[in-house]
Design an enzyme around this catalytic site. Structure first.
Site, short mmCIF file in Angstrom:
data_model
loop_
_atom_site.label_atom_id
_atom_site.label_comp_id
_atom_site.label_asym_id
_atom_site.label_seq_id
_atom_site.Cartn_x
_atom_site.Cartn_y
_atom_site.Cartn_z
N HIS A 161 5.14 6.50 0.76
CA HIS A 161 5.57 5.53 -0.24
C HIS A 161 5.19 5.99 -1.64
O HIS A 161 4.35 6.87 -1.83
CB HIS A 161 4.94 4.15 0.03
CG HIS A 161 3.44 4.12 -0.11
ND1 HIS A 161 2.59 4.68 0.82
CD2 HIS A 161 2.65 3.59 -1.08
CE1 HIS A 161 1.34 4.49 0.43
NE2 HIS A 161 1.34 3.85 -0.71
N HIS A 214 3.14 9.49 -1.26
CA HIS A 214 1.88 9.83 -0.61
C HIS A 214 1.72 9.06 0.69
O HIS A 214 2.40 8.06 0.94
CB HIS A 214 0.69 9.58 -1.54
CG HIS A 214 0.57 8.17 -2.03
ND1 HIS A 214 1.40 7.65 -3.02
CD2 HIS A 214 -0.27 7.16 -1.70
CE1 HIS A 214 1.07 6.39 -3.25
NE2 HIS A 214 0.06 6.07 -2.46
N ARG A 266 -8.85 2.23 -6.81
CA ARG A 266 -7.63 2.73 -7.44
C ARG A 266 -7.29 1.95 -8.70
O ARG A 266 -7.39 0.73 -8.74
CB ARG A 266 -6.44 2.62 -6.47
CG ARG A 266 -5.21 3.37 -6.92
CD ARG A 266 -4.03 3.11 -6.01
NE ARG A 266 -3.22 1.97 -6.47
CZ ARG A 266 -2.25 1.41 -5.77
NH1 ARG A 266 -1.97 1.86 -4.56
NH2 ARG A 266 -1.58 0.40 -6.26
#
Length: 285
Positions: free
Chosen positions: A107, A261, A276
């Protein structure tokens, strides 16, 4: 690993490519320190060239993580994923015995947004002794590898993207229909080009993904499903990929406009803790 190569114009770091097509480790950069305009420009150049760049041994604070990412654009707040307490822009991604990994699908981040992300900066806090790698796939190469017939089919096509996976999680968590409808209104399904032209490089890349793309507009469901399956499969071709083995304090910075990824979920019941930060991008063209 490939031989390290210096950046042009005497940039103060070296690049060690992981593969000929995608991914490179950067050495000689301290993400905790303020960066000059020339250093930032060189890092952006490296990101555009390699699609994902990696940094080792970056023992940075949350504030430094945020400060580094902000130098590349405004940061987003994810409306569905858990964030670090006190830091709404920081996703807290933790998997362990009770919470197995679930990002093991190819995705690009948040393509269900009208303006999906430019890039994501992921920092490893705690990693398994073995396993938990992340793979990245070059969507330029994936597009260029398509047959002329398929390229013709997808030229000018658009596809619907939706946060269907998160909607299902909301239902599982017991959210009311009213709460879910509120999110539907805030984040309606969007159309993005099947083949995106990168706003900085001008290169074409596949911009549909198995996590968030629903169907191609104007095609019968069976034809759309078959074509999407073919496009999704391109990410799994090894020649388009690199694979990164995490260590504590490793950082990955990837361009969501140019690559996809896949977080390998092979480490259960070990602990994998990541944080993240995501940079807002523009509307795909």
């Amino acid at each position: 690993m490939s031989q390290a190569v210096p950046m042009p114009d005497a940039a103060p770091f070296t690049i060690s490519p992981l593969t000929p097509a995608i991914g490179a480790e950067i050495s000689g950069v301290d993400l905790s320190k303020p960066m000059s305009a020339s250093l930032l420009a060189s890092l952006r150049e490296a990101l555009l060239e390699w699609k994902v760049i990696f940094f080792r041994d970056q023992d940075i604070t949350t504030e430094e993580h945020l400060a580094f990412a902000r130098q590349f654009g405004e940061l987003e707040v994810h409306p569905f994923a858990p964030h670090k307490e006190g830091y709404p822009e920081v996703l807290a991604i933790t998997h362990d015995k009770d919470r197995p990994g679930r990002e093991n699908v190819w995705h690009s981040d948040v393509t269900w947004r009208t303006c999906p992300s430019l890039g994501s900066v992921l920092r490893a806090i705690e990693v398994p002794d073995v396993g938990g790698d992340t793979l990245f796939s070059d969507m330029y190469a994936a597009y260029e590898g398509l047959s002329d017939e398929v390229k013709e089919k997808v030229e000018g096509a658009v596809a619907i993207h939706d946060f269907a996976h998160f909607r299902a999680l909301m239902k599982k968590m017991g959210k009311t229909p009213e709460e879910i409808e509120e999110m539907n209104k805030a984040y309606p399904m969007v159309e993005h080009p099947v083949i995106r032209t990168h706003p900085e490089t001008g290169r074409k890349g596949i911009y549909v993904n198995a996590a968030f793309t629903q169907h191609i507009v104007g095609l019968e469901r069976s034809e759309s499903d078959a074509l999407l399956a073919h496009l999704y499969a391109q990410a799994a071709i090894p020649e388009y990929q690199c694979r990164f083995r995490w260590q504590e304090n490793s950082v990955a910075f990837w361009d969501n406009r140019a690559c996809q990824h896949y977080a390998v979920s092979d480490y259960w019941p070990a602990v994998r803790r990541m944080e993240r930060v995501t940079i807002i991008g523009d509307r795909p063209r």
